[in-house]
Motif scaffolding. Structure first.
Motif, PDB file in Angstrom:
ATOM      1  N   THR A 133       0.823  -1.208   0.000  1.00 29.72           N
ATOM      2  CA  THR A 133       0.000   0.000   0.000  1.00 29.72           C
ATOM      3  C   THR A 133       0.856   1.255   0.000  1.00 29.72           C
ATOM      4  OG1 THR A 133      -1.586   1.258   1.347  1.00 29.72           O
ATOM      5  CG2 THR A 133      -0.094  -0.187   2.536  1.00 29.72           C
ATOM      6  N   GLY A 135      -0.399   3.695   1.557  1.00 28.63           N
ATOM      7  CA  GLY A 135      -0.767   4.185   2.887  1.00 28.63           C
ATOM      8  C   GLY A 135      -2.212   3.910   3.253  1.00 28.63           C
ATOM      9  N   MET A 156       4.371  -1.154   3.475  1.00 28.08           N
ATOM     10  CA  MET A 156       4.201   0.260   3.139  1.00 28.08           C
ATOM     11  C   MET A 156       5.564   0.910   2.904  1.00 28.08           C
ATOM     12  SD  MET A 156       2.133   2.857   5.675  1.00 28.08           S
ATOM     13  CE  MET A 156       0.666   1.921   5.929  1.00 28.08           C
ATOM     14  N   ALA A 160       5.861   6.702   3.760  1.00 29.05           N
ATOM     15  CA  ALA A 160       4.397   6.904   3.745  1.00 29.05           C
ATOM     16  C   ALA A 160       4.024   7.881   4.860  1.00 29.05           C
ATOM     17  CB  ALA A 160       3.685   5.572   3.933  1.00 29.05           C
ATOM     18  N   ASN A 164      -0.661   7.077   8.472  1.00 31.91           N
ATOM     19  CA  ASN A 164      -0.963   5.725   8.007  1.00 31.91           C
ATOM     20  C   ASN A 164      -0.221   4.682   8.837  1.00 31.91           C
ATOM     21  OD1 ASN A 164      -1.053   7.138   4.787  1.00 31.91           O
ATOM     22  ND2 ASN A 164      -2.824   6.224   5.744  1.00 31.91           N
TER      23      ASN A 164
END
Ligand SMILES: *Cc1c(COP(=O)(O)O)cnc(C)c1O
Length: 387
Positions: A133, A135, A156, A160, A164
């Motif tokens: 991801t 975030g 992540m 980020a 998050n």
């Protein structure tokens, strides 16, 4: 409840059993959920559905979960369309609107997709998830995993947004910080998923996140009294929102809820990472990896998108376009919207405001055309970056 019938390869049309746990088609392409639209057309009443409580799940017949006990919800969906009178006036647009998905749980529209994906995967027996991801998708997965008593592993980029990281840690999910971008996180997540037997819910690499996000299309149709706006402007990373809305429009036409008119769809990216914009203007069929991707709008920092072909189809079939804006213009637009309307949006969403300014100035949008921009995430999720 659900009218789900099967899954279909988005490239070859090959059909798959929807009640098996599956990620991509044999062609390595996204799978799309298909429903019994004849039955749904005969049995569903759009007005009755809109009298149900405001939630994504009021459209449960057109979502993939068969047994309601598996629905994991935090109140996602049902967020408003707001008219932007003051900003519209400034830009010479008399009918400018914003759909505010920043009001969703975990502060972004990623909640819609992950509520659907986690709920359906649980129904099919999954207890442990993994996600790469930028975030917000990680924050949403962590929340829905906690809520459903399952385990989340979140990969992540180490740069980020701090919020998050905090959101993920707060739920007790396993947080892995990666030196690189979302595609680097994806490689590491995939390797660890194979080893651990975890279910990977990467963007468009399983069939159901897009089903949650398509509900934005149903909701906006209802908000405009089942007559779609003329232009929709969407901040595009992995593209699930764009592809999901486009799918929703076709479904609603089959249901007899809307006619054949479609909005012109506009994808907005940052000029520091604009593979969709480039492919669109090059006339390419698919997107290519973007080198040295860099933008403050983390959700748009997606150099490689498996949904590239599907996004380009939606843009072209709708007579839409694709626009890249600079980070400086994104920052200015974020402040402009807050000053004109009191809405503090994410940088990704601010990109749509910068794009609407540009498209109105070029007369690509006419003054009386109904134009809808998307706020995909709350501005509260980012550190302050005032110009
Ligand atoms: C993920 C994200 C996007 C990009 O969404 P896609 O539908 O994957 O293209 C845009 N805005 C925000 C705030 C995001 O978190």
């Amino acid at each position: 409840m659900s009218y789900l019938t099967h899954l279909e390869c988005s490239l070859t049309g090959q059909i798959y059993d929807a009640d098996q746990l599956i990620r991509l088609s044999d062609a390595g392409q996204p799978l799309l959920a298909r429903y019994d639209l004849d039955k749904a057309r005969a049995e569903l009443d759009r007005d009755e559905i809109m009298r149900r409580p405001a939630s994504m799940w009021r459209f449960q017949e057109m979502l993939p979960v068969r047994d309601p006990q598996y629905i994991t919800t935090l109140g996602e969906g049902g967020k408003p369309v707001l008219k932007l009178n003051q900003l519209g006036q400034k830009l010479g647009l008399n009918q400018l609107y914003l759909k505010d998905e920043g009001q969703n749980p975990t502060g972004s529209f990623k909640a819609l997709g992950l509520a659907a994906a986690v709920s359906r995967a649980r129904e099919l027996g999954v207890t442990e998830f993994v996600i790469p991801t930028a975030g917000n998708a990680g924050s949403a997965l962590a929340a829905y995993a906690a809520r459903s008593n399952t385990v989340a592993h979140v990969y992540m980029p180490q740069d980020a947004p701090l919020i998050n990281l905090t959101e993920v840690q707060m739920t007790g999910a396993d947080l892995q910080l990666v030196n690189g971008l979302i595609n680097d996180a994806g490689r590491q997540a995939a390797a660890d998923a194979a080893e651990g037997g975890w279910f990977d819910v990467s963007t468009l690499k399983e069939p159901y996140r897009i089903e949650g996000k398509k509900i934005m299309g149903y909701e906006l149709a209802a908000a405009f009294a089942w007559e779609l706006p003329d232009v929709i402007i969407y901040p595009t990373g992995g593209g699930t929102g764009l592809i999901g809305m486009w799918k929703a429009f076709d479904e609603m036409e089959s249901l007899g809820w809307i006619g054949s008119k479609r909005p012109r769809m506009v994808a907005v990216q940052s000029d520091g990472c604009a593979p969709v914009v480039k492919a669109f203007h090059d006339g390419a069929e698919a997107t290519e990896a973007w080198e040295n991707a860099a933008t403050l709008a983390g959700g748009l920092r997606v150099p490689v998108a498996i949904g590239g072909r599907l996004m380009l189809t939606a843009l072209r079939d709708s007579d839409g376009t694709a626009v890249a804006v600079s980070d400086n213009r994104i920052l200015a637009a974020q402040q402009l919207l807050a000053r004109q309307e009191g809405i503090f949006v994410s940088l990704e969403a601010a990109a749509t405001i910068a794009a609407v300014e540009e498209l109105a100035a070029q007369n690509w949008i006419q003054p009386d055309e109904k134009t809808l921009v998307f706020n995909t995430g709350s501005g509260l999720k980012y550190r302050l970056l005032l110009t």
